[in-house]
Design a protein around this motif. Sequence first.
Motif, PDB file in Angstrom:
ATOM      1  N   SER A 205     -53.099 -12.663  55.291  1.00  0.00           N
ATOM      2  CA  SER A 205     -53.053 -14.110  55.067  1.00  0.00           C
ATOM      3  C   SER A 205     -51.621 -14.622  55.174  1.00  0.00           C
ATOM      4  CB  SER A 205     -53.593 -14.460  53.678  1.00  0.00           C
ATOM      5  OG  SER A 205     -54.949 -14.069  53.548  1.00  0.00           O
ATOM      6  N   ILE A 206     -51.471 -15.847  55.635  1.00  0.00           N
ATOM      7  CA  ILE A 206     -50.155 -16.476  55.646  1.00  0.00           C
ATOM      8  C   ILE A 206     -49.822 -16.945  54.235  1.00  0.00           C
ATOM      9  CG2 ILE A 206     -48.807 -18.455  56.448  1.00  0.00           C
ATOM     10  CD1 ILE A 206     -50.211 -18.296  59.110  1.00  0.00           C
ATOM     11  N   VAL A 207     -48.725 -16.417  53.684  1.00  0.00           N
ATOM     12  CA  VAL A 207     -48.299 -16.839  52.349  1.00  0.00           C
ATOM     13  C   VAL A 207     -47.070 -17.737  52.426  1.00  0.00           C
ATOM     14  CG1 VAL A 207     -49.289 -14.838  51.201  1.00  0.00           C
ATOM     15  CG2 VAL A 207     -46.935 -14.723  52.038  1.00  0.00           C
ATOM     16  N   PHE A 208     -46.461 -17.826  53.612  1.00  0.00           N
ATOM     17  CA  PHE A 208     -45.317 -18.722  53.794  1.00  0.00           C
ATOM     18  C   PHE A 208     -45.202 -19.067  55.269  1.00  0.00           C
ATOM     19  CE2 PHE A 208     -40.975 -19.752  54.848  1.00  0.00           C
ATOM     20  CZ  PHE A 208     -40.610 -20.645  53.844  1.00  0.00           C
ATOM     21  N   ASP A 209     -44.879 -20.331  55.550  1.00  0.00           N
ATOM     22  CA  ASP A 209     -44.665 -20.794  56.922  1.00  0.00           C
ATOM     23  C   ASP A 209     -43.624 -21.903  56.860  1.00  0.00           C
ATOM     24  OD1 ASP A 209     -44.734 -21.742  59.521  1.00  0.00           O
ATOM     25  OD2 ASP A 209     -46.917 -21.828  59.658  1.00  0.00           O
ATOM     26  N   GLY A 210     -42.379 -21.559  57.189  1.00  0.00           N
ATOM     27  CA  GLY A 210     -41.336 -22.570  57.073  1.00  0.00           C
ATOM     28  C   GLY A 210     -39.960 -22.018  57.360  1.00  0.00           C
ATOM     29  N   ASN A 211     -38.965 -22.443  56.583  1.00  0.00           N
ATOM     30  CA  ASN A 211     -37.579 -22.066  56.791  1.00  0.00           C
ATOM     31  C   ASN A 211     -37.392 -20.548  56.743  1.00  0.00           C
ATOM     32  OD1 ASN A 211     -34.774 -21.363  55.411  1.00  0.00           O
ATOM     33  ND2 ASN A 211     -34.503 -23.283  56.540  1.00  0.00           N
ATOM     34  N   PRO A 212     -36.751 -19.944  57.737  1.00  0.00           N
ATOM     35  CA  PRO A 212     -36.597 -18.487  57.772  1.00  0.00           C
ATOM     36  C   PRO A 212     -35.930 -17.904  56.525  1.00  0.00           C
ATOM     37  CG  PRO A 212     -36.081 -19.395  59.913  1.00  0.00           C
ATOM     38  CD  PRO A 212     -36.257 -20.570  58.993  1.00  0.00           C
ATOM     39  N   ASN A 213     -34.861 -18.522  56.041  1.00  0.00           N
ATOM     40  CA  ASN A 213     -34.165 -17.980  54.871  1.00  0.00           C
ATOM     41  C   ASN A 213     -35.067 -17.953  53.641  1.00  0.00           C
ATOM     42  OD1 ASN A 213     -31.770 -17.546  56.288  1.00  0.00           O
ATOM     43  ND2 ASN A 213     -31.031 -19.625  55.872  1.00  0.00           N
ATOM     44  N   ASP A 214     -35.880 -18.997  53.473  1.00  0.00           N
ATOM     45  CA  ASP A 214     -36.791 -19.045  52.330  1.00  0.00           C
ATOM     46  C   ASP A 214     -37.896 -17.997  52.455  1.00  0.00           C
ATOM     47  OD1 ASP A 214     -35.325 -21.150  51.311  1.00  0.00           O
ATOM     48  OD2 ASP A 214     -36.639 -22.696  52.152  1.00  0.00           O
ATOM     49  N   GLY A 215     -38.413 -17.830  53.672  1.00  0.00           N
ATOM     50  CA  GLY A 215     -39.459 -16.832  53.887  1.00  0.00           C
ATOM     51  C   GLY A 215     -38.962 -15.423  53.657  1.00  0.00           C
ATOM     52  N   ILE A 216     -37.766 -15.133  54.144  1.00  0.00           N
ATOM     53  CA  ILE A 216     -37.185 -13.804  53.965  1.00  0.00           C
ATOM     54  C   ILE A 216     -36.907 -13.528  52.486  1.00  0.00           C
ATOM     55  CG2 ILE A 216     -35.099 -12.443  54.409  1.00  0.00           C
ATOM     56  CD1 ILE A 216     -35.081 -13.774  57.214  1.00  0.00           C
ATOM     57  N   LYS A 217     -36.413 -14.548  51.784  1.00  0.00           N
ATOM     58  CA  LYS A 217     -36.160 -14.391  50.352  1.00  0.00           C
ATOM     59  C   LYS A 217     -37.454 -14.054  49.610  1.00  0.00           C
ATOM     60  CE  LYS A 217     -34.414 -16.868  46.295  1.00  0.00           C
ATOM     61  NZ  LYS A 217     -33.874 -18.152  45.780  1.00  0.00           N
ATOM     62  N   LEU A 218     -38.524 -14.749  49.929  1.00  0.00           N
ATOM     63  CA  LEU A 218     -39.817 -14.502  49.284  1.00  0.00           C
ATOM     64  C   LEU A 218     -40.306 -13.084  49.566  1.00  0.00           C
ATOM     65  CD1 LEU A 218     -42.081 -15.960  47.672  1.00  0.00           C
ATOM     66  CD2 LEU A 218     -43.147 -16.474  49.878  1.00  0.00           C
ATOM     67  N   TYR A 219     -40.161 -12.656  50.803  1.00  0.00           N
ATOM     68  CA  TYR A 219     -40.596 -11.308  51.200  1.00  0.00           C
ATOM     69  C   TYR A 219     -39.786 -10.244  50.461  1.00  0.00           C
ATOM     70  CZ  TYR A 219     -41.442  -7.332  54.364  1.00  0.00           C
ATOM     71  OH  TYR A 219     -41.761  -6.114  54.893  1.00  0.00           O
ATOM     72  N   ARG A 220     -38.473 -10.427  50.406  1.00  0.00           N
ATOM     73  CA  ARG A 220     -37.623  -9.445  49.733  1.00  0.00           C
ATOM     74  C   ARG A 220     -37.884  -9.389  48.237  1.00  0.00           C
ATOM     75  NH1 ARG A 220     -32.202 -10.716  53.322  1.00  0.00           N
ATOM     76  NH2 ARG A 220     -32.537  -9.049  54.859  1.00  0.00           N
ATOM     77  N   GLU A 221     -38.196 -10.524  47.649  1.00  0.00           N
ATOM     78  CA  GLU A 221     -38.521 -10.539  46.222  1.00  0.00           C
ATOM     79  C   GLU A 221     -39.774  -9.719  45.942  1.00  0.00           C
ATOM     80  OE1 GLU A 221     -38.809 -14.673  45.375  1.00  0.00           O
ATOM     81  OE2 GLU A 221     -36.660 -14.918  44.985  1.00  0.00           O
ATOM     82  N   LYS A 222     -40.748  -9.815  46.836  1.00  0.00           N
ATOM     83  CA  LYS A 222     -41.972  -9.022  46.629  1.00  0.00           C
ATOM     84  C   LYS A 222     -41.681  -7.540  46.777  1.00  0.00           C
ATOM     85  CE  LYS A 222     -46.706  -8.181  47.851  1.00  0.00           C
ATOM     86  NZ  LYS A 222     -47.947  -8.607  48.519  1.00  0.00           N
ATOM     87  N   ILE A 223     -40.889  -7.172  47.791  1.00  0.00           N
ATOM     88  CA  ILE A 223     -40.530  -5.771  47.975  1.00  0.00           C
ATOM     89  C   ILE A 223     -39.800  -5.246  46.739  1.00  0.00           C
ATOM     90  CG2 ILE A 223     -39.104  -4.178  49.310  1.00  0.00           C
ATOM     91  CD1 ILE A 223     -39.663  -5.925  51.755  1.00  0.00           C
ATOM     92  N   HIS A 224     -38.899  -6.059  46.208  1.00  0.00           N
ATOM     93  CA  HIS A 224     -38.145  -5.655  45.009  1.00  0.00           C
ATOM     94  C   HIS A 224     -39.081  -5.448  43.815  1.00  0.00           C
ATOM     95  CE1 HIS A 224     -34.827  -5.383  42.171  1.00  0.00           C
ATOM     96  NE2 HIS A 224     -35.431  -6.283  41.415  1.00  0.00           N
ATOM     97  N   ARG A 225     -40.049  -6.349  43.642  1.00  0.00           N
ATOM     98  CA  ARG A 225     -40.992  -6.209  42.532  1.00  0.00           C
ATOM     99  C   ARG A 225     -41.831  -4.941  42.684  1.00  0.00           C
ATOM    100  NH1 ARG A 225     -41.749 -11.773  43.473  1.00  0.00           N
ATOM    101  NH2 ARG A 225     -43.733 -11.347  44.512  1.00  0.00           N
ATOM    102  N   GLN A 226     -42.259  -4.673  43.914  1.00  0.00           N
ATOM    103  CA  GLN A 226     -43.057  -3.478  44.157  1.00  0.00           C
ATOM    104  C   GLN A 226     -42.244  -2.210  43.860  1.00  0.00           C
ATOM    105  OE1 GLN A 226     -44.251  -4.195  48.232  1.00  0.00           O
ATOM    106  NE2 GLN A 226     -46.240  -4.985  47.590  1.00  0.00           N
ATOM    107  N   PHE A 227     -41.002  -2.218  44.292  1.00  0.00           N
ATOM    108  CA  PHE A 227     -40.128  -1.060  44.042  1.00  0.00           C
ATOM    109  C   PHE A 227     -39.892  -0.875  42.555  1.00  0.00           C
ATOM    110  CE2 PHE A 227     -35.848   0.702  43.386  1.00  0.00           C
ATOM    111  CZ  PHE A 227     -35.985   1.917  44.042  1.00  0.00           C
ATOM    112  N   ALA A 228     -39.622  -1.991  41.850  1.00  0.00           N
ATOM    113  CA  ALA A 228     -39.340  -1.911  40.419  1.00  0.00           C
ATOM    114  C   ALA A 228     -40.528  -1.404  39.631  1.00  0.00           C
ATOM    115  CB  ALA A 228     -38.915  -3.302  39.908  1.00  0.00           C
ATOM    116  N   SER A 229     -41.743  -1.758  40.086  1.00  0.00           N
ATOM    117  CA  SER A 229     -42.935  -1.337  39.351  1.00  0.00           C
ATOM    118  C   SER A 229     -43.206   0.156  39.485  1.00  0.00           C
ATOM    119  CB  SER A 229     -44.153  -2.114  39.883  1.00  0.00           C
ATOM    120  OG  SER A 229     -44.459  -1.735  41.223  1.00  0.00           O
ATOM    121  N   LYS A 230     -42.576   0.792  40.492  1.00  0.00           N
ATOM    122  CA  LYS A 230     -42.793   2.220  40.711  1.00  0.00           C
ATOM    123  C   LYS A 230     -41.717   3.085  40.077  1.00  0.00           C
ATOM    124  CE  LYS A 230     -45.140   1.453  45.136  1.00  0.00           C
ATOM    125  NZ  LYS A 230     -45.107   1.674  46.595  1.00  0.00           N
ATOM    126  N   VAL A 231     -40.655   2.423  39.569  1.00  0.00           N
ATOM    127  CA  VAL A 231     -39.545   3.173  38.963  1.00  0.00           C
ATOM    128  C   VAL A 231     -39.859   3.478  37.495  1.00  0.00           C
ATOM    129  CG1 VAL A 231     -37.116   3.078  38.327  1.00  0.00           C
ATOM    130  CG2 VAL A 231     -37.873   2.137  40.505  1.00  0.00           C
TER     131      VAL A 231
END
Length: 231
Positions: A205-231
């Motif tokens: 599903s599309i969860v973001f469609d817009g400014n590249p910097n905002d989309g990348i920030k959102l994606y990286r935040e999710k990756i960070h949360r996923q990583f943190a939950s496994k530590v």
Amino acid sequence: MVLKLKNISVSYLGKQILRDISTSFETGEIVMVIGANGSGKSTLLKVLAGLIEYDGEIVLPEGVSDVSEVTGYVFQNPETQIIGSTVWEDVIFGLENIGLKKDEMEKRAMHVLRLLELEELKDTDPYYLSGGQKQRLAIASILALQPEFLLLDEVTAMLDKNGKREVVDAVVKLKEEGKGIIVATHELNLFSAYADRCIYIDAGSIVFDGNPNDGIKLYREKIHRQFASKV
């Protein structure tokens, strides 16, 4: 030219790969498509290339009967698309298949070779090209068919630093030529400075469609949360 996608869904072997994708793409813009492996990025590009079946609707411009008439797909590994014994023969191959006259074929081939800075290599065996040159050749061979949209599927993933830069420079030139560029990529920093939009796909599903910097920030935040939950 605009392509509009309405509620596009794709399922394979009982698994839903894309879920109700609605967005649009215009010529003259670069769109990054980002997301984790298996999120549906490549599937979206294959829908736009007319390579797979889907549910939903692609609204086409007047006079266009199939989306494949205005799109061209470039694979991650350029060697899967290069078949000519020289750079020139590879570009000419697709044009011969659509029955163009010789003078028109030569005109198109020379244009794309100059555009992608391959003119001096036109008599070279593609085997001897660098990775970046091979990827530019794969793009040139598709571009010679004059699609309005280029679909680039992880085209820098197998390249070194110089090869990546060569491909990015080519993408910017193609935008200036008025082409629409849709690039699925994990290399966020490589394209972010040049992209007009970013589409972030998560679980089909599309969860973001817009400014590249905002989309990348959102994606990286999710990756960070996923990583943190496994530590």
